[in-house]
Enzyme design. Structure first.
Site, PDB file in Angstrom:
ATOM      1  N   LEU A 184       0.857  -1.188   0.000  1.00 16.13           N
ATOM      2  CA  LEU A 184       0.000   0.000   0.000  1.00 16.13           C
ATOM      3  C   LEU A 184       0.891   1.235   0.000  1.00 16.13           C
ATOM      4  O   LEU A 184       1.121   1.857   1.025  1.00 16.13           O
ATOM      5  CB  LEU A 184      -0.924  -0.008   1.214  1.00 16.13           C
ATOM      6  CG  LEU A 184      -2.216  -0.766   0.967  1.00 16.13           C
ATOM      7  CD1 LEU A 184      -2.615  -1.585   2.153  1.00 16.13           C
ATOM      8  CD2 LEU A 184      -3.310   0.183   0.585  1.00 16.13           C
ATOM      9  N   HIS A 185       1.425   1.573  -1.170  1.00 13.60           N
ATOM     10  CA  HIS A 185       2.245   2.774  -1.322  1.00 13.60           C
ATOM     11  C   HIS A 185       1.317   3.969  -1.549  1.00 13.60           C
ATOM     12  O   HIS A 185       0.108   3.859  -1.314  1.00 13.60           O
ATOM     13  CB  HIS A 185       3.268   2.588  -2.454  1.00 13.60           C
ATOM     14  CG  HIS A 185       2.645   2.264  -3.766  1.00 13.60           C
ATOM     15  ND1 HIS A 185       2.160   3.240  -4.612  1.00 13.60           N
ATOM     16  CD2 HIS A 185       2.396   1.084  -4.378  1.00 13.60           C
ATOM     17  CE1 HIS A 185       1.655   2.666  -5.688  1.00 13.60           C
ATOM     18  NE2 HIS A 185       1.778   1.348  -5.574  1.00 13.60           N
ATOM     19  N   ALA A 186       1.842   5.073  -1.993  1.00 12.09           N
ATOM     20  CA  ALA A 186       1.086   6.330  -2.033  1.00 12.09           C
ATOM     21  C   ALA A 186      -0.246   6.251  -2.790  1.00 12.09           C
ATOM     22  O   ALA A 186      -1.269   6.701  -2.274  1.00 12.09           O
ATOM     23  CB  ALA A 186       1.946   7.439  -2.631  1.00 12.09           C
TER      24      ALA A 186
END
Length: 86
Positions: free
Chosen positions: A14-16
């Protein structure tokens, strides 16, 4: 109150971008939504909290939803987390 457990399958976690999408989704509901990963408590309505949670591929998270629209919220979060791919 509804609780579900999910394993992060997305290779980039769950990156940006997905954190922003999760935050937007969580804010659509009146219910209180909480995410835990190990000892970390993550506020899904805060992009910073999600990113600090280091939700990487293979980690298991627990999602708890409590409120008037909890079933709809859990259904939407379940669909989002199961279909998270990049």
């Amino acid at each position: 109150m509804i609780t579900g457990e999910f394993k992060i399958k997305n290779p980039t976690g769950l990156h940006a971008r997905p954190a922003s999408q999760l935050c937007k989704l969580a804010r659509e509901f009146q219910s209180e939504i909480a995410i835990t990963c190990g000892e970390k408590k993550i506020n899904p309505c805060s992009i910073i909290s999600i990113l600090k949670g280091e939700l990487t591929q293979g980690k298991t998270i627990q999602v708890t939803v409590d409120g008037e629209d909890e079933q709809n919220a859990m259904d939407a979060l379940t669909e989002f987390l199961y279909n998270l791919q990049e």
